[in-house]
Design a protein around this motif. Sequence first.
Motif, PDB file in Angstrom:
ATOM      1  N   ARG A  10       0.817  -1.203   0.000  1.00 39.78           N
ATOM      2  CA  ARG A  10       0.000   0.000   0.000  1.00 39.78           C
ATOM      3  C   ARG A  10       0.856   1.261   0.000  1.00 39.78           C
ATOM      4  N   ASN A  11       1.990   1.202   0.686  1.00 39.92           N
ATOM      5  CA  ASN A  11       2.873   2.371   0.745  1.00 39.92           C
ATOM      6  C   ASN A  11       3.381   2.741  -0.643  1.00 39.92           C
ATOM      7  N   LEU A  12       3.819   1.751  -1.413  1.00 36.88           N
ATOM      8  CA  LEU A  12       4.289   2.032  -2.765  1.00 36.88           C
ATOM      9  C   LEU A  12       3.155   2.545  -3.643  1.00 36.88           C
ATOM     10  N   LEU A  13       2.003   1.889  -3.579  1.00 38.75           N
ATOM     11  CA  LEU A  13       0.871   2.290  -4.419  1.00 38.75           C
ATOM     12  C   LEU A  13       0.426   3.709  -4.107  1.00 38.75           C
ATOM     13  N   ASP A  14       0.506   4.111  -2.837  1.00 38.34           N
ATOM     14  CA  ASP A  14       0.099   5.459  -2.460  1.00 38.34           C
ATOM     15  C   ASP A  14       1.025   6.528  -3.038  1.00 38.34           C
ATOM     16  N   HIS A  15       2.265   6.156  -3.351  1.00 36.24           N
ATOM     17  CA  HIS A  15       3.202   7.126  -3.907  1.00 36.24           C
ATOM     18  C   HIS A  15       3.089   7.250  -5.429  1.00 36.24           C
ATOM     19  N   LEU A  16       2.445   6.298  -6.072  1.00 39.64           N
ATOM     20  CA  LEU A  16       2.294   6.357  -7.523  1.00 39.64           C
ATOM     21  C   LEU A  16       1.237   7.373  -7.920  1.00 39.64           C
ATOM     22  N   ARG A  17       1.428   7.990  -9.076  1.00 37.86           N
ATOM     23  CA  ARG A  17       0.408   8.871  -9.621  1.00 37.86           C
ATOM     24  C   ARG A  17      -0.822   8.053  -9.993  1.00 37.86           C
ATOM     25  N   ARG A  18      -1.981   8.654  -9.873  1.00 35.65           N
ATOM     26  CA  ARG A  18      -3.195   7.951 -10.287  1.00 35.65           C
ATOM     27  C   ARG A  18      -3.113   7.657 -11.789  1.00 35.65           C
ATOM     28  N   GLY A  19      -3.498   6.434 -12.150  1.00 36.95           N
ATOM     29  CA  GLY A  19      -3.444   6.042 -13.552  1.00 36.95           C
ATOM     30  C   GLY A  19      -2.072   5.596 -14.012  1.00 36.95           C
ATOM     31  N   SER A  20      -1.218   5.201 -13.073  1.00 35.28           N
ATOM     32  CA  SER A  20       0.118   4.731 -13.430  1.00 35.28           C
ATOM     33  C   SER A  20       0.101   3.248 -13.791  1.00 35.28           C
ATOM     34  N   TYR A  21       1.176   2.816 -14.422  1.00 37.61           N
ATOM     35  CA  TYR A  21       1.381   1.408 -14.757  1.00 37.61           C
ATOM     36  C   TYR A  21       2.537   0.876 -13.914  1.00 37.61           C
ATOM     37  N   LEU A  22       2.364  -0.328 -13.388  1.00 38.03           N
ATOM     38  CA  LEU A  22       3.387  -0.952 -12.559  1.00 38.03           C
ATOM     39  C   LEU A  22       3.782  -2.278 -13.194  1.00 38.03           C
ATOM     40  N   ILE A  23       5.032  -2.386 -13.593  1.00 37.49           N
ATOM     41  CA  ILE A  23       5.559  -3.609 -14.208  1.00 37.49           C
ATOM     42  C   ILE A  23       6.543  -4.236 -13.228  1.00 37.49           C
ATOM     43  N   ASN A  24       6.167  -5.360 -12.671  1.00 35.88           N
ATOM     44  CA  ASN A  24       6.945  -6.021 -11.626  1.00 35.88           C
ATOM     45  C   ASN A  24       7.758  -7.154 -12.239  1.00 35.88           C
ATOM     46  N   CYS A  25       9.052  -6.918 -12.423  1.00 37.80           N
ATOM     47  CA  CYS A  25       9.934  -7.925 -13.014  1.00 37.80           C
ATOM     48  C   CYS A  25      10.846  -8.580 -11.992  1.00 37.80           C
ATOM     49  N   GLY A  26      10.748  -8.192 -10.716  1.00 41.24           N
ATOM     50  CA  GLY A  26      11.714  -8.715  -9.769  1.00 41.24           C
ATOM     51  C   GLY A  26      11.204  -9.027  -8.379  1.00 41.24           C
ATOM     52  N   THR A  27       9.936  -8.741  -8.094  1.00 36.29           N
ATOM     53  CA  THR A  27       9.394  -8.977  -6.751  1.00 36.29           C
ATOM     54  C   THR A  27       8.511 -10.216  -6.757  1.00 36.29           C
ATOM     55  N   PRO A  28       8.840 -11.241  -5.955  1.00 33.43           N
ATOM     56  CA  PRO A  28       8.033 -12.471  -5.955  1.00 33.43           C
ATOM     57  C   PRO A  28       6.667 -12.240  -5.327  1.00 33.43           C
ATOM     58  N   ALA A  29       5.767 -13.185  -5.574  1.00 35.71           N
ATOM     59  CA  ALA A  29       4.378 -13.038  -5.150  1.00 35.71           C
ATOM     60  C   ALA A  29       4.235 -12.849  -3.650  1.00 35.71           C
ATOM     61  N   GLU A  30       5.112 -13.475  -2.852  1.00 30.93           N
ATOM     62  CA  GLU A  30       4.965 -13.378  -1.399  1.00 30.93           C
ATOM     63  C   GLU A  30       5.255 -11.979  -0.871  1.00 30.93           C
ATOM     64  N   ARG A  31       5.872 -11.125  -1.686  1.00 30.52           N
ATOM     65  CA  ARG A  31       6.119  -9.744  -1.269  1.00 30.52           C
ATOM     66  C   ARG A  31       5.188  -8.753  -1.975  1.00 30.52           C
ATOM     67  N   VAL A  32       4.127  -9.287  -2.593  1.00 30.57           N
ATOM     68  CA  VAL A  32       3.134  -8.459  -3.272  1.00 30.57           C
ATOM     69  C   VAL A  32       1.841  -8.499  -2.471  1.00 30.57           C
ATOM     70  N   ASP A  33       1.333  -7.330  -2.084  1.00 30.21           N
ATOM     71  CA  ASP A  33       0.036  -7.226  -1.406  1.00 30.21           C
ATOM     72  C   ASP A  33      -1.037  -7.336  -2.487  1.00 30.21           C
ATOM     73  N   THR A  34      -1.426  -8.576  -2.780  1.00 30.21           N
ATOM     74  CA  THR A  34      -2.337  -8.822  -3.893  1.00 30.21           C
ATOM     75  C   THR A  34      -3.671  -8.097  -3.742  1.00 30.21           C
ATOM     76  N   PRO A  35      -4.334  -8.130  -2.570  1.00 30.97           N
ATOM     77  CA  PRO A  35      -5.595  -7.381  -2.450  1.00 30.97           C
ATOM     78  C   PRO A  35      -5.424  -5.893  -2.730  1.00 30.97           C
ATOM     79  N   ALA A  36      -4.309  -5.320  -2.314  1.00 37.21           N
ATOM     80  CA  ALA A  36      -4.079  -3.889  -2.569  1.00 37.21           C
ATOM     81  C   ALA A  36      -3.938  -3.620  -4.064  1.00 37.21           C
ATOM     82  N   VAL A  37      -3.268  -4.521  -4.796  1.00 35.22           N
ATOM     83  CA  VAL A  37      -3.153  -4.367  -6.241  1.00 35.22           C
ATOM     84  C   VAL A  37      -4.527  -4.492  -6.890  1.00 35.22           C
ATOM     85  N   HIS A  38      -5.320  -5.464  -6.449  1.00 36.56           N
ATOM     86  CA  HIS A  38      -6.680  -5.626  -6.994  1.00 36.56           C
ATOM     87  C   HIS A  38      -7.499  -4.359  -6.796  1.00 36.56           C
TER      88      HIS A  38
END
Length: 366
Positions: free
Chosen positions: A259-287
């Motif tokens: 959530r901390n990272l998502l809050d810093h992104l501009r609204r309408g941004s694109y996030l391409i995750n090429c290096g962070t495994p699923a266990e370090r991704v807050d999936t509900p927050a991304v949804h």
Amino acid sequence: MLFPDPADGFPPRYRRGGLPGLQQSARDGARPAPHAADFLPGELLGSVAGALGLRRFIESAGHTLIVTTDTGRPGGALDRHLPSADVLICQPAWPAGLTRQRLQRARCLRLVITAGSGAAYLDLETAADLDLTVAHVADSDYISQAEHAVLHTLALIRDEPGPRRGAPPSLADHAARSYDLQGLHVGLADAGLAGQAAMHRLASFAVHLHYTAPRHLPAPLEQRLRAAYAPDLPALAEQCEVLLLMAPTPGQLPHPVDRNLLDHLRRGSYLINCGTPAERVDTPAVHRALATGELAGYSGALAHPPASGLPHLADSPGAGTATLSAQSRYAAGVREILDAFFDRRPIRSDYLLLPGGNAKQTDDRA
């Protein structure tokens, strides 16, 4: 720990024969140099039947090679074989979860090898405590990582994340979600070799480049790329409309997607995750961010897919480091590391992440 064989059987029917002549690492000195190789460049090596081209070499020396796709199921093959394993080989595209608990049960383990770059799947602190040697085939897959990052950036911006189920969208529906990359502010978290290679490729699209890394790039390179430095990930996220999380520098933890990272992104941004495994991704927050439009698109690992479809979501497999080109390089590097291990010679320093003492005391087991 290798990925499953093709659904149509092994060996696959290759689309082209062999590889281009230039198949080397970033530094000539890091090019793998095994005593021999029991495979041809361009063959599928990272799957179970491919076995990294190691089966004849290992078994002819009287050792036992166990190959499995099971990377983490409790009580599965990894847990059954790890206590008696002397050497463990993993790929970034199909990593084993080597937690502190697992490593402490690996009573015979002396050498861990990444068939590729880095060791994000491994608790390096525990490995150091246990005096394990940890090696990787440095630089072998950075071009593959960079091309993968650019591919998924374009796929999201153009709303082409991959094969779709059902009828394709109308031209109007597709065009309403498709943009040019030119002119956008694009940031890369971790400007290591893969990040720099991606920056070189993205620069040709006339984007505004930003990056963060443990240290500045050399001034001439920074000027040539017209890349602006950000002191940390939150500062980078605030400046960018497209953010690429590259694989971390070996020894560093992957950036969390929370959530901390998502809050810093501009609204309408694109996030391409090429290096962070699923266990370090807050999936509900991304949804939630995709559903509300905070994120215009996300590509990368997720712990679980959403219950219903979401726009601009591409849960891509970790295939960025598993091209046939990269496999020929890292399979040769793994063979070189094992040559040294079995011959009781020092492993080349380019390959060492942890120069533990256990790899120096080899015997007939493997």
